[in-house]
Write a protein that holds these residues in place. Sequence first.
Motif, PDB file in Angstrom:
ATOM      1  N   CYS A 173       1.019  -1.167  -0.291  1.00  0.00           N
ATOM      2  CA  CYS A 173       0.354  -0.001   0.163  1.00  0.00           C
ATOM      3  C   CYS A 173       0.839   0.657  -0.374  1.00  0.00           C
ATOM      4  O   CYS A 173       2.075   1.365   1.141  1.00  0.00           O
ATOM      5  N   ARG A 174       0.627   2.247  -1.031  1.00  0.00           N
ATOM      6  CA  ARG A 174       1.174   3.860  -0.450  1.00  0.00           C
ATOM      7  C   ARG A 174       0.673   4.463  -0.028  1.00  0.00           C
ATOM      8  O   ARG A 174      -1.249   4.757  -0.742  1.00  0.00           O
ATOM      9  N   ILE A 206       3.718   0.601   2.001  1.00  0.00           N
ATOM     10  CA  ILE A 206       4.282  -0.568   3.194  1.00  0.00           C
ATOM     11  C   ILE A 206       3.778  -2.327   2.266  1.00  0.00           C
ATOM     12  O   ILE A 206       2.607  -2.189   1.921  1.00  0.00           O
ATOM     13  N   ASP A 207       4.915  -2.445   2.570  1.00  0.00           N
ATOM     14  CA  ASP A 207       5.489  -3.267   1.634  1.00  0.00           C
ATOM     15  C   ASP A 207       4.611  -4.854   2.753  1.00  0.00           C
ATOM     16  O   ASP A 207       5.725  -5.521   3.521  1.00  0.00           O
ATOM     17  N   LEU A 254     -10.215   0.482   3.238  1.00  0.00           N
ATOM     18  CA  LEU A 254     -10.441  -0.328   2.728  1.00  0.00           C
ATOM     19  C   LEU A 254     -11.128  -0.710   2.005  1.00  0.00           C
ATOM     20  O   LEU A 254     -11.117  -1.987   1.202  1.00  0.00           O
ATOM     21  N   ASN A 255     -11.980   0.033   1.201  1.00  0.00           N
ATOM     22  CA  ASN A 255     -12.972  -0.290   0.108  1.00  0.00           C
ATOM     23  C   ASN A 255     -11.720   0.287  -1.147  1.00  0.00           C
ATOM     24  O   ASN A 255     -11.889  -0.604  -1.825  1.00  0.00           O
ATOM     25  N   SER A 256     -11.143   0.653  -0.828  1.00  0.00           N
ATOM     26  CA  SER A 256     -10.117   1.197  -2.109  1.00  0.00           C
ATOM     27  C   SER A 256      -8.832  -0.203  -2.060  1.00  0.00           C
ATOM     28  O   SER A 256      -8.846  -0.763  -3.289  1.00  0.00           O
ATOM     29  N   MET A 257      -9.263  -0.839  -0.534  1.00  0.00           N
ATOM     30  CA  MET A 257      -8.278  -1.556  -0.952  1.00  0.00           C
ATOM     31  C   MET A 257      -9.342  -3.321  -0.996  1.00  0.00           C
ATOM     32  O   MET A 257      -8.661  -4.727  -1.149  1.00  0.00           O
ATOM     33  N   GLY A 258     -10.136  -3.363  -1.749  1.00  0.00           N
ATOM     34  CA  GLY A 258     -10.934  -4.050  -2.651  1.00  0.00           C
ATOM     35  C   GLY A 258     -12.446  -4.807  -0.841  1.00  0.00           C
ATOM     36  O   GLY A 258     -12.916  -5.373  -1.540  1.00  0.00           O
ATOM     37  N   ALA A 259     -12.215  -4.090  -0.231  1.00  0.00           N
ATOM     38  CA  ALA A 259     -13.101  -4.585   0.729  1.00  0.00           C
ATOM     39  C   ALA A 259     -15.119  -3.895   0.390  1.00  0.00           C
ATOM     40  O   ALA A 259     -14.780  -3.045  -0.589  1.00  0.00           O
ATOM     41  N   SER A 317      -3.023  -1.057  -2.126  1.00  0.00           N
ATOM     42  CA  SER A 317      -3.541   0.034  -3.285  1.00  0.00           C
ATOM     43  C   SER A 317      -2.877   1.571  -3.270  1.00  0.00           C
ATOM     44  O   SER A 317      -1.876   1.001  -2.099  1.00  0.00           O
ATOM     45  N   GLU A 318      -3.399   2.555  -3.318  1.00  0.00           N
ATOM     46  CA  GLU A 318      -2.849   3.898  -3.126  1.00  0.00           C
ATOM     47  C   GLU A 318      -4.108   4.722  -2.759  1.00  0.00           C
ATOM     48  O   GLU A 318      -5.159   4.670  -3.149  1.00  0.00           O
ATOM     49  N   TYR A 319      -3.283   5.589  -1.601  1.00  0.00           N
ATOM     50  CA  TYR A 319      -4.722   6.107  -0.562  1.00  0.00           C
ATOM     51  C   TYR A 319      -3.806   7.397  -0.001  1.00  0.00           C
ATOM     52  O   TYR A 319      -3.194   7.025   0.506  1.00  0.00           O
ATOM     53  N   SER A 320      -4.682   8.568  -0.005  1.00  0.00           N
ATOM     54  CA  SER A 320      -4.493   9.946   0.424  1.00  0.00           C
ATOM     55  C   SER A 320      -5.615  10.003   2.033  1.00  0.00           C
ATOM     56  O   SER A 320      -6.748  10.597   1.455  1.00  0.00           O
TER      57      SER A 320
END
Length: 342
Positions: free
Chosen positions: A20-21, A55-56, A180-185, A206-209
Motif C-alpha cells: 500500500c502506498r 508499506i509492503d 479499506l474499500n480501495s483495497m477491495g473491501a 492500493s494507493e490512498y491519501s
Amino acid sequence: GAKNAAVAILPAALLVNGTCRIENVPDISDVRLLLEILSDMGANIRRLSRNAVEIDCRHARNATAPIELVRRIRASYYLIGVQLGRFGHAHVAMPGGCNFGVRPIDQHIKGFEQLGAKVTIHHGKIDARAEELTGNHIYLDCPSVGATINIMMAACMAPGKTIIENPAKEPHIVDVASFLNSMGANIKGAGTDAIRIRGVEKLHGSEYSIIPDQIEAGTYMLAVAATRGDVYIKNVIPKHLEAITAKLTEIGAEVEEFDDCVRVKADKRLSYANVKTMPYPGFPTDMQPQMTTLLALSEGTSIVTETIFETRLKYVSELRRMGANIAVEGNAAFITGVEGFT
Ligand code: UD1
C-alpha cells in the motif's frame, strides 16, 4: 493528514498480502511508532517523502508487537483487529496512550467475540483467536471510534454480512472505510447509523491519501480567535469543522468557508458560550481544552461539559496558574473570562 485516520490506516495495510502506498501521512511520533511496530512484524517500509510511505506486507509475520512500543500508543489496539482479520490470531499488550481516566476496550472485545473470536486477557495482554471469523449483527453500547474501526477491519474478510449498529460517525471512520474499500473491501454506510460490511475473500494493495486533520485545523481556528487574528487555514474539509465553526460564530468570530479552506477573523474580545462534548457531529472532545482556553479569555461566564472522557479537565490547574478563572466540578468547567493570561 488526520492523525486518528493515519493510526488506523497504517496498521490496516497489514491486512493485505501486498503493498500500500499512503499519502498525506502526518509526520508525528504515533506514526513513527506504528511504522516501527509494523517493521518489527516483517513489513517492508519505504518512506517516499516526509508525508508518504509505502508499506509492503507480503512478508509480514503474525508476530507479537514489542510491548514497549505498544504501551506508548493508544491506537495499538488496531493491531488486534488487523491481526485477527488477516491471520486469525492476535496477541497484543493492552494499549497505552493519553491518560483521560478509564478507557475501556470492552466494545472492541464484544465485537470480536460476536464475529466468532475467543478473547482472553492475561497478564496485561489480549489474546484473540478464531478458526474463522463470521459476519454478525453487532450493536455498540456507545459509539466508540476505536471499536467501530477495529470491528470494520476484522470483519472485512469475515464471510457473510456484518452490521455495526450505533457506530461512531467521525470523518476518520469514513476515511478508514474508504481506504479499506480501495483495497477491495465491501463496506457501506460508514458515517451513518449503521455500517454494512460484506466479507470479501481477500484484499489487494492500493494507493490512498489521508484526509486533513480536523483537530489540527480546529486548533488553528481557535488560536486565531484567541489572538484576534485574521488567517486562512488551507487544505481542510470545512464540513468536518462545522461544530467548531458554529461555536466560533456564536461567540462573535467571523468564519468564512471556501471549498478547501476556512478564513477565521476576530477583531474584538469574543463572548461566552456553553459547550458540551459529543460524538461526531457534536463538538469533539479533542477540541475541548482549546475551546476552554479560548473561553477563559472571552467575556462573561461559560460552561464547558466533558461527556466523553470524565477526567479530561486536568490541564485546567495549569491554566489557572496563568491567571485563568475556572472552577471544575465533576465533568464541568465553570469559566469566568479574564482579559489576558500571565
Ligand atoms: C478516539 C480518538 C481520540 C478521541 C476519541 C473520542 C483515536 C486513536 N483516538 O479514541 O483522539 O478523543 O476517539 O472522539 O482515534 N468506550 C467504552 N468501551 C469501549 C470503547 C470506548 O466504554 O470499548 C467509551 C470511552 O471510555 C469513551 C467513549 O466510549 O467514554 C468514546 O471512546 P472512543 O471513541 O472509543 O475513543 P478512542 O477510540 O479511545
